[in-house]
Design an enzyme around this catalytic site. Sequence first.
Site, PDB file in Angstrom:
ATOM      1  N   ASP A  10      66.347  28.296  34.922  1.00  0.00           N
ATOM      2  CA  ASP A  10      67.450  27.838  34.839  1.00  0.00           C
ATOM      3  C   ASP A  10      67.048  26.455  34.459  1.00  0.00           C
ATOM      4  O   ASP A  10      65.974  25.717  35.021  1.00  0.00           O
ATOM      5  CB  ASP A  10      68.543  27.789  36.045  1.00  0.00           C
ATOM      6  CG  ASP A  10      69.619  27.021  35.888  1.00  0.00           C
ATOM      7  OD1 ASP A  10      70.286  27.246  34.702  1.00  0.00           O
ATOM      8  OD2 ASP A  10      70.099  26.259  36.811  1.00  0.00           O
ATOM      9  N   ASP A  12      69.592  23.240  34.325  1.00  0.00           N
ATOM     10  CA  ASP A  12      70.484  22.079  35.036  1.00  0.00           C
ATOM     11  C   ASP A  12      70.092  22.512  36.741  1.00  0.00           C
ATOM     12  O   ASP A  12      70.464  23.485  37.159  1.00  0.00           O
ATOM     13  CB  ASP A  12      71.938  22.382  34.682  1.00  0.00           C
ATOM     14  CG  ASP A  12      72.091  21.833  33.503  1.00  0.00           C
ATOM     15  OD1 ASP A  12      71.511  20.791  33.148  1.00  0.00           O
ATOM     16  OD2 ASP A  12      72.885  22.380  32.905  1.00  0.00           O
TER      17      ASP A  12
END
Length: 228
Positions: A10, A12
Amino acid sequence: MTPLSACLFDLDGVIVDTAKYHFIAWRQIARELGFVFTEKDNERLKGVSRTRSLEILLEIGGLALPAAEKVDLAAKKNALYLSYVRQMTPAEILPGADAFLMACRAAGYKTALATASRNAAVIIDLLKIAALFDVVVDGNKVTHTKPDPEVFLNCAKELGLAPDACVVFEDAEAGIEAAGAAGMLAVGIGDPGILNKADLVVPGLSELSLEQLRTAWNNKKNNTVAKP
Ligand code: BG6
Ligand code: MG
């Protein structure tokens, strides 16, 4: 046993601390709408799309707004968010993230970026991290937001690998759920109290070794350790 072949990250909150900028931008929108938005509330927004985030925010504030106003608010939030993000430099890569990615690649694992963000290209550019990924699947390429597994399944597909050959690194509850739904090992980055559905949780990538990762992989595949 299926060997570990790819690491899906991922963006963020895992590679870069943009999670704090998403939070302060949404908090500002909430303030303008007349309600308080807390860090605890913000957990529900992590990993989900901008549109879905706004829906959750309005639900928290107990507000129902016309569609056109929602479009304006989402655009306003994004402008605020980008005003913070544009100041970023490679110094804001989270501790150990780039070193861990390089170690994965040196070990022969494929690497992918799997994010709900539609701003991923800007961030990759600012942080100069494009060369660290074989594949990028962002919010512009998916229809269903996490906890749907689409973003992770698309990464596996683009890499030409079976989903169960992949591990996911995630800081969001929705992302951990999505990884599980994709049939992938889920490594939580953050608080084990929040990410309690993950197979393994570490505070950050600087605190994870490939050896620990391989142990978690073997345990899951051999079904020897119960989830925390
Ligand atoms: C995710 C974030 O990575 O991207 C969410 O965790 C965010 O908080 C989502 O809402 C969409 O981001 P963007 O950049 O398209 O608004
Ligand atoms: Mg995240």
